[in-house]
Design an enzyme around this catalytic site. Structure first.
Site, PDB file in Angstrom:
ATOM      1  N   HIS A  75       0.841  -1.199   0.000  1.00 24.64           N
ATOM      2  CA  HIS A  75       0.000   0.000   0.000  1.00 24.64           C
ATOM      3  C   HIS A  75       0.877   1.250   0.000  1.00 24.64           C
ATOM      4  CE1 HIS A  75       1.093   0.694   4.173  1.00 24.64           C
ATOM      5  NE2 HIS A  75       0.817  -0.583   4.406  1.00 24.64           N
ATOM      6  N   ASP A 338       3.689  -4.779   3.897  1.00 27.11           N
ATOM      7  CA  ASP A 338       5.137  -4.941   3.887  1.00 27.11           C
ATOM      8  C   ASP A 338       5.569  -6.305   4.422  1.00 27.11           C
ATOM      9  OD1 ASP A 338       4.185  -4.124   6.381  1.00 27.11           O
ATOM     10  OD2 ASP A 338       5.989  -3.014   6.900  1.00 27.11           O
TER      11      ASP A 338
END
Length: 467
Positions: A75, A338
């Site tokens: 994102h 992540d």
């Protein structure tokens, strides 16, 4: 003095609190001037290209034809999480209630400083034109995703010229979904794109982009004994320096650590952060390596569960590569977090797993892992499969840079010959068992990642989560 700050607002529930009053407009001369510190912010700050590009051209090697492209992206730039915001607000409250005149590195607070978390509804969320502190902020997640889309079209647009309908995949995290949607918007209105929203709940089991959420065996505190060996006295040094400049302030090491997060997330929201200027270069290096250590031992090669978790997505990626000639869709785009990308890269072997990072000191020559190089906000990992004459090859492009597989890079553009790659992949997943290692059966009956293959009949549309 910051008399306008009201503790009742800052201490209120981060879910229900109202808008924090605005201060003066940001100084536009500062916006975009702090790019040199992005690599030291542990991946919390804005996107930047992978520094270790080795000078390899990103272009498709001459006389070659692209056969398939896969992308797993993080994102875009966001506001802090609720938990991180609590720490930032605690430190902000301490500053806002200081009754003296600020001196030294904190003197900017005398000039009607506007706290960057203006509305707690933005916590966990993507930064956008609408919620950014400054409309000129170039680092919003929205703008990053749209720039990424334009870069994608410039690099791979010919792959979708004759494929006007295809799917894009995202986890059901709100910010991941927003990034995917902004990316789609950036592609323009030429394409009929089906956005598939995949659950990241543990009940999703193997059918997810976020396999660590489906892993009851996952330990967030693993290897803490190693991490505690790292020298963090530099944090008390920061606090002492600022306290000396401002008598009676009483900042702590915890406040000093919080300032690094404040710095990163304020840049995401404002375009710059005066807080970033309180650090020396040495302190940035020490903080950055601390982030590398934590990542390596808790979401990377230093945690033995990770390779099995990352294998869930890597196995699906290899399967797509093998089916490229029979699949109508030639471009596979996915958006997640992540941690998922780090797990994936660990299984692939892009992140060195032969030399554990030391917590005894900051290594320089021996350190090949830098968290923020791999997963800045908006990170993107591309897998390219291309044919040159009668031979086919695979290579990885991470954040705009070709990053070769160390032991398989003799092909054009430092790629790996396809059969050699499949052999390499088999070795990487040998001994991994996501379902068994994670005890997935205790939370889900889903034993296989299928959404790449059944999206057109199942139409994934899981409820969005504010995380």
């Amino acid at each position: 003095m910051l008399k306008s700050a009201v503790y009742s607002i800052l201490a209120a529930s981060l879910v229900n609190a109202g808008t924090i009053p605005l201060g003066k407009l940001s100084d536009i001369d500062k916006i975009g001037t702090q790019t040199e510190i992005f690599p030291f912010l542990g991946g919390s700050g804005p996107y930047y290209s992978f520094p270790g590009d080795y000078g390899i051209s990103r272009d498709l090697p001459e006389s070659c034809e692209m056969k398939q492209v896969q992308m797993v992206g993080r994102h875009g730039e966001r506001y802090p999480t609720v938990s991180k915001a609590k720490s930032i607000m605690t430190t902000w409250y301490k500053l806002s209630n200081y009754t003296g005149q600020f001196s030294g590195a904190l003197s900017f607070l005398n000039d009607d400083y506007e706290f960057f978390i203006r509305d707690t509804k933005n916590l966990e969320m993507e930064t956008t034109l609408a919620n950014s502190v400054n409309v000129l902020n170039p680092y919003t997640g929205e703008m990053n995703a749209k720039r990424h889309a334009r870069d994608f079209l410039a690099q791979y647009g010919y792959m979708v010229e004759n494929q006007t309908s295809f799917a894009v995949f995202t986890s059901n995290s709100n910010r991941c979904h927003d990034t995917a949607q902004y990316f789609i918007d950036g592609l323009g209105d030429k394409f009929n794109i089906s956005l598939q929203t995949i659950s990241e709940a543990e009940s999703a089991g193997a059918n997810t982009l976020s396999a660590h959420h489906s892993c009851p065996a996952w330990d967030d505190d693993v290897n803490d004994d190693i991490l505690k060996k790292y020298d963090t006295k530099y944090l008390s040094g920061i606090a002492k320096r600022l306290n000396k400049e401002n008598k009676g302030l009483n900042l702590t090491s915890s406040d000093a650590n919080t300032f690094f997060a404040w710095c990163a997330y304020e840049i995401n929201a404002r375009g710059y952060s005066d807080i970033c200027n309180i650090f020396t270069k040495d302190e940035l290096v020490r903080f950055s390596y601390g982030q590398d250590l934590e990542t390596y031992y808790q979401t990377g090669p230093g945690y033995d569960v990770v390779r099995s978790v990352g294998a869930n997505l890597f196995n699906a990626s290899v399967k797509l590569l093998k089916e490229s000639e029979v699949q109508d869709q030639k471009v596979w785009l996915s958006f997640t977090h992540d941690t998922d990308i780090l797990n994936y890269l660990t299984t692939i072997g892009i992140i060195d797993d032969q030399n554990n990072l030391t917590a005894e000191h900051v290594p320089f020559m021996e350190n090949t892992f830098h968290r923020s190089w791999y997963v800045p906000q908006g990170a993107r990992v591309y897998t390219e499969k291309f044919q040159c004459s009668n031979d086919t090859y695979v290579r990885y492009v991470i954040n705009d840079a070709v990053v070769p597989i160390e032991t398989c890079s003799t092909g054009p553009g430092f790629s790996c010959e396809i059969n050699d790659f499949y052999g390499y992949a088999e070795k990487r997943v040998a001994g991994t068992d996501f379902l068994k290692v994670c005890n997935v059966s205790s939370v889900s009956n889903s034993t296989e990642l299928t959404f790449f293959w059944d999206w057109n009949t199942k139409h994934y549309n899981d409820t969005l989560l504010k995380q």
